[in-house]
Scaffold this motif. Structure first.
Motif, PDB file in Angstrom:
ATOM      1  N   MET A   1      57.098 -22.695 -23.582  1.00 11.12           N
ATOM      2  CA  MET A   1      56.878 -22.199 -24.851  1.00 11.12           C
ATOM      3  C   MET A   1      57.571 -20.723 -25.035  1.00 11.12           C
ATOM      4  O   MET A   1      57.298 -20.097 -24.042  1.00 11.12           O
ATOM      5  N   VAL A   2      58.508 -20.492 -25.863  1.00 13.21           N
ATOM      6  CA  VAL A   2      59.248 -19.191 -26.042  1.00 13.21           C
ATOM      7  C   VAL A   2      58.905 -18.739 -27.534  1.00 13.21           C
ATOM      8  O   VAL A   2      59.242 -19.829 -28.340  1.00 13.21           O
ATOM      9  N   ASN A   3      58.785 -17.261 -27.435  1.00 11.25           N
ATOM     10  CA  ASN A   3      58.555 -17.026 -29.294  1.00 11.25           C
ATOM     11  C   ASN A   3      60.024 -16.176 -29.500  1.00 11.25           C
ATOM     12  O   ASN A   3      60.468 -15.358 -28.650  1.00 11.25           O
ATOM     13  N   TYR A   4      60.482 -16.587 -30.565  1.00 12.19           N
ATOM     14  CA  TYR A   4      61.674 -15.924 -31.056  1.00 12.19           C
ATOM     15  C   TYR A   4      61.159 -15.352 -32.484  1.00 12.19           C
ATOM     16  O   TYR A   4      60.948 -15.748 -33.385  1.00 12.19           O
ATOM     17  N   MET A   5      61.873 -13.905 -32.370  1.00 13.13           N
ATOM     18  CA  MET A   5      61.536 -13.335 -33.682  1.00 13.13           C
ATOM     19  C   MET A   5      62.949 -13.214 -34.515  1.00 13.13           C
ATOM     20  O   MET A   5      63.882 -12.869 -33.981  1.00 13.13           O
ATOM     21  N   LEU A   6      62.935 -13.560 -35.710  1.00 16.83           N
ATOM     22  CA  LEU A   6      63.925 -13.858 -36.445  1.00 16.83           C
ATOM     23  C   LEU A   6      64.080 -12.291 -37.052  1.00 16.83           C
ATOM     24  O   LEU A   6      63.303 -11.848 -37.937  1.00 16.83           O
ATOM     25  N   TYR A 100      67.405  -3.602 -37.141  1.00 14.31           N
ATOM     26  CA  TYR A 100      67.091  -4.871 -37.643  1.00 14.31           C
ATOM     27  C   TYR A 100      65.617  -5.049 -37.998  1.00 14.31           C
ATOM     28  O   TYR A 100      65.122  -4.379 -37.191  1.00 14.31           O
ATOM     29  N   ALA A 101      65.175  -5.734 -38.894  1.00 16.66           N
ATOM     30  CA  ALA A 101      63.734  -5.647 -39.322  1.00 16.66           C
ATOM     31  C   ALA A 101      63.470  -7.104 -39.100  1.00 16.66           C
ATOM     32  O   ALA A 101      63.955  -8.106 -39.187  1.00 16.66           O
ATOM     33  N   PRO A 102      61.996  -7.216 -38.214  1.00 21.70           N
ATOM     34  CA  PRO A 102      61.583  -8.568 -37.979  1.00 21.70           C
ATOM     35  C   PRO A 102      60.957  -9.506 -39.281  1.00 21.70           C
ATOM     36  O   PRO A 102      60.291  -8.732 -40.260  1.00 21.70           O
ATOM     37  N   LEU A 103      61.367 -10.588 -39.227  1.00 19.48           N
ATOM     38  CA  LEU A 103      60.941 -11.199 -40.685  1.00 19.48           C
ATOM     39  C   LEU A 103      59.948 -12.384 -40.183  1.00 19.48           C
ATOM     40  O   LEU A 103      58.904 -12.436 -41.111  1.00 19.48           O
ATOM     41  N   MET A 104      60.133 -13.328 -39.261  1.00 21.71           N
ATOM     42  CA  MET A 104      59.258 -14.280 -38.815  1.00 21.71           C
ATOM     43  C   MET A 104      59.241 -14.702 -37.570  1.00 21.71           C
ATOM     44  O   MET A 104      60.275 -14.598 -36.908  1.00 21.71           O
ATOM     45  N   LEU A 105      58.180 -14.925 -36.873  1.00 22.95           N
ATOM     46  CA  LEU A 105      58.062 -15.150 -35.575  1.00 22.95           C
ATOM     47  C   LEU A 105      57.683 -16.864 -35.427  1.00 22.95           C
ATOM     48  O   LEU A 105      57.089 -17.515 -35.990  1.00 22.95           O
ATOM     49  N   PHE A 106      58.725 -17.302 -34.423  1.00 25.43           N
ATOM     50  CA  PHE A 106      58.594 -18.893 -34.226  1.00 25.43           C
ATOM     51  C   PHE A 106      58.413 -19.050 -32.876  1.00 25.43           C
ATOM     52  O   PHE A 106      59.092 -18.540 -31.824  1.00 25.43           O
ATOM     53  N   GLU A 107      57.467 -19.798 -32.496  1.00 23.47           N
ATOM     54  CA  GLU A 107      57.038 -20.411 -31.253  1.00 23.47           C
ATOM     55  C   GLU A 107      57.813 -21.646 -31.142  1.00 23.47           C
ATOM     56  O   GLU A 107      57.567 -22.767 -31.581  1.00 23.47           O
ATOM     57  N   CYS A 108      58.693 -21.696 -30.173  1.00 24.96           N
ATOM     58  CA  CYS A 108      59.505 -23.076 -29.849  1.00 24.96           C
ATOM     59  C   CYS A 108      59.071 -23.569 -28.396  1.00 24.96           C
ATOM     60  O   CYS A 108      59.123 -22.934 -27.459  1.00 24.96           O
TER      61      CYS A 108
END
Length: 166
Positions: A1-6, A100-108
């Protein structure tokens, strides 16, 4: 599992607080991006869409996720779960600093999000306080005139990245 911040940025002329219509955690805002399989590296041809208000149950588990998708090339299954509460609007200060501003975090799991597409459903505010709602950024820019501030306003040079976060 990896978290990606848009992470998003743009050039904001006489504008601030660029974000989805209902804020960073808008349950109705749909995020569109392509997916890269973590197994074979294949990138989806079409964009995948996820939103906070759409969830699916995970098999053999009592939790839900926002997307379960199978790679068309190797058949491996992956999931994307959105984690709210981590985003904030893109302000003029952040934009002018070239950040850049963080918008949403996705756990993939099994996938990596790539190529975010700015679409419809954004809002922004002029420096004089005029609200611009329902903005469509799919064309890559927004140009308008602020009557209250008596000046042109513009969003251009939209960019987005997915950064790995711990």
């Amino acid at each position: 599992m990896v978290n990606y911040m848009l992470m998003i940025t743009a050039e904001l002329e006489n504008l601030t607080n660029l974000q989805p219509q209902g804020g960073s955690d808008d349950p109705n805002y749909t995020y569109y991006f392509k997916m890269k399989c973590g197994n074979c590296g294949e990138v989806t041809q079409k964009e995948t869409c996820v939103s906070l208000n759409e969830t699916v149950p995970l098999p053999f588990n009592k939790v839900t996720t926002n997307l379960v998708q199978k790679c068309k090339f190797c058949g491996r299954e992956g999931t994307v779960t959105m984690i709210s509460g981590k985003g904030r609007p893109l302000t003029q200060e952040i934009s002018q600093a070239g950040k850049y501003a963080p918008l949403m975090l996705f756990e993939c799991r099994g996938y990596e999000p790539v190529d975010f597409s700015f679409g419809n459903g954004w809002k922004v505010q002029s420096l004089e306080g005029t609200a611009f709602d329902g903005i469509d950024l799919s064309g890559g820019e927004f140009v308008e005139y602020d009557e209250k501030g008596e000046c042109p306003v513009m969003i251009s040079n939209l960019r987005a990245t997915f950064d790995v976060v711990k």
